[in-house]
Enzyme design. Structure first.
Site, PDB file in Angstrom:
ATOM      1  N   GLY A 190     -71.012 -30.532 -37.166  1.00  0.00           N
ATOM      2  CA  GLY A 190     -71.040 -31.120 -35.833  1.00  0.00           C
ATOM      3  C   GLY A 190     -69.739 -30.913 -35.090  1.00  0.00           C
ATOM      4  CG  ASP A 191     -66.133 -32.843 -36.241  1.00  0.00           C
ATOM      5  OD1 ASP A 191     -65.793 -33.510 -35.254  1.00  0.00           O
ATOM      6  OD2 ASP A 191     -66.417 -33.348 -37.334  1.00  0.00           O
ATOM      7  CB  SER A 192     -67.559 -26.333 -36.726  1.00  0.00           C
ATOM      8  OG  SER A 192     -66.681 -26.731 -37.763  1.00  0.00           O
TER       9      SER A 192
END
Length: 396
Positions: free
Chosen positions: A166-168
């Protein structure tokens, strides 16, 4: 010359989303000034596996960045940020919505200081909407963006992908948005703008036809393990030496070549399997036939036979497989790096590959405040002023 030579980026972020976005820009030549809190800096410095007290992830995530340790609770610290903004092209942050405003660094202030500035804001749910004030991490973005529900084996709780996806994904959307805005500014089409990136929406954006399938047909995608429902054959299969191979034999001609390679000419000749819709109805039978063949051979034999038959296939790699792979090495995807104590370590290479202005690694993640004096000196502060700032707890 690098692709982003001359671009100045300020990063006010921690952990993953904003720092990864800034890292990608820095690898292609942008000057990235990372503002860290005094004392301990970015918590990523202590995440996961560490060497001599510092996270190996930190050295990767912060390569090519300058570390400015700054007290944002001090008025002088905010003034330093404002001076940096005046000459910056991009500011990337992943604070809670409203946090910049509480610091006196809202968009109205930043835009007045530098109309050409692009402000990239990464948050759990975006800068608007009923959930904007909720705390958000990448894992929550994966949950609410739809990917966790579809990941794993039927009948058991949804699985994590294995990395902070999700962050990436948010980082990649942030870079795309930043570059689109900067291009508009550099080509004289207008001023800078706010790029609003949500962790949830970044995950949702890669969920293919999830919504129209539900809206038109009431179909809810479920967890299916390694298979690709409705597209056959495509799955993960075990081999005789306890490895796993992913085989994608789902185009019509590839399917026929795959069946011939596994000794099933009878299946290759069947009219009801000639096209995908027919194969999808009998995917379990086809998976069983393929698995019977893979389980009778070691992984290298399976991959060799399928390569000769021009069937897409790949060994499911561990970290050990990746660093030993000659293709990764030939593509400069495994780089040798030296840590501050002289220890040698392998690091991932740079993506994408640009033919004329490739990215490069100039240094690994810096020590906390390693570039504080240099950055302040470039802003015009004298040595005595910098020492005063240090004595008063404004910088480190």
């Amino acid at each position: 010359m690098t692709a982003l030579n001359g671009l100045r980026v300020i990063e006010i972020g921690t952990l993953i989303a904003a720092p990864f976005a800034a890292r990608l820009l820095g690898e292609f030549g942008a000057e990235v000034i990372k503002i860290e809190s005094m004392g301990h800096g970015d918590p990523l410095r202590k995440w996961r596996k560490m060497h001599e007290g510092t996270s190996l992830w930190w050295y990767l995530q912060s390569r090519n960045k300058k570390s400015l340790a700054l007290n944002l609770k001090a008025p002088e610290g905010i003034d330093i940020v404002k001076q940096l903004v005046e000459s910056a092209d991009v500011l990337i942050e992943n604070l809670r919505p409203g946090a910049l405003e509480k610091l006196g660094l809202g968009w109205d202030v930043l835009h007045a200081l530098n109309p050409r500035l692009t402000l990239v804001r990464i948050s759990g749910y975006g800068q608007t909407g009923p959930y904007r004030d909720r705390p958000g991490f990448g894992a929550i973005g994966e949950a609410m963006g739809g990917i966790r529900y579809t990941t794993g084996t039927p009948g058991i709780p949804p699985a994590r992908v294995g990395v902070s996806l999700g962050d990436s994904l948010a980082s990649l959307h942030a870079v795309i948005g930043a570059l689109m805005s900067v291009l508009r500014v550099k080509t004289g089409q207008g001023d800078g703008q706010v790029v609003d990136v949500s962790l949830v929406e970044s995950v949702f954006n890669v969920m293919e036809s999830l919504v129209p399938e539900y809206a038109m047909m009431g179909h809810v995608r479920e967890r299916t393990g390694g298979s690709l429902p409705g597209i056959a054959p495509s799955n993960t299969y075990p081999t005789a030496d306890n490895a796993y191979v992913v085989i994608a034999g789902n185009s019509d001609p590839i399917f026929k070549r795959l069946m011939m390679a596994i000794g099933r000419a009878d299946l290759a000749a069947r009219d009801d399997l000639a096209q995908n819709d027919g194969r999808a109805l009998q995917s379990e039978m086809l998976d069983a036939a393929i698995a019977a063949w893979t389980m009778s051979h070691p992984i290298e034999h399976v991959l060799g036979a399928l390569e000769q038959a021009e069937v897409p296939a790949g060994h499911i790699y561990s970290a050990a497989d990746i660093v030993a792979d000659p293709h990764y090495q030939a593509r400069d995807m495994i780089l040798d790096a030296t840590l501050p104590d002289g220890a040698e370590v392998m690091m991932p290479g740079i993506v994408p590959k640009l033919s004329h202005t490739p990215g490069q690694v100039n240094w690994q993640g810096p020590a906390l405040g390693q570039h504080t004096e240099g950055v302040l000196g470039e802003l015009g502060f004298s040595d005595s002023q910098i020492q005063r700032f240090k004595a008063e707890g404004v910088v480190q």
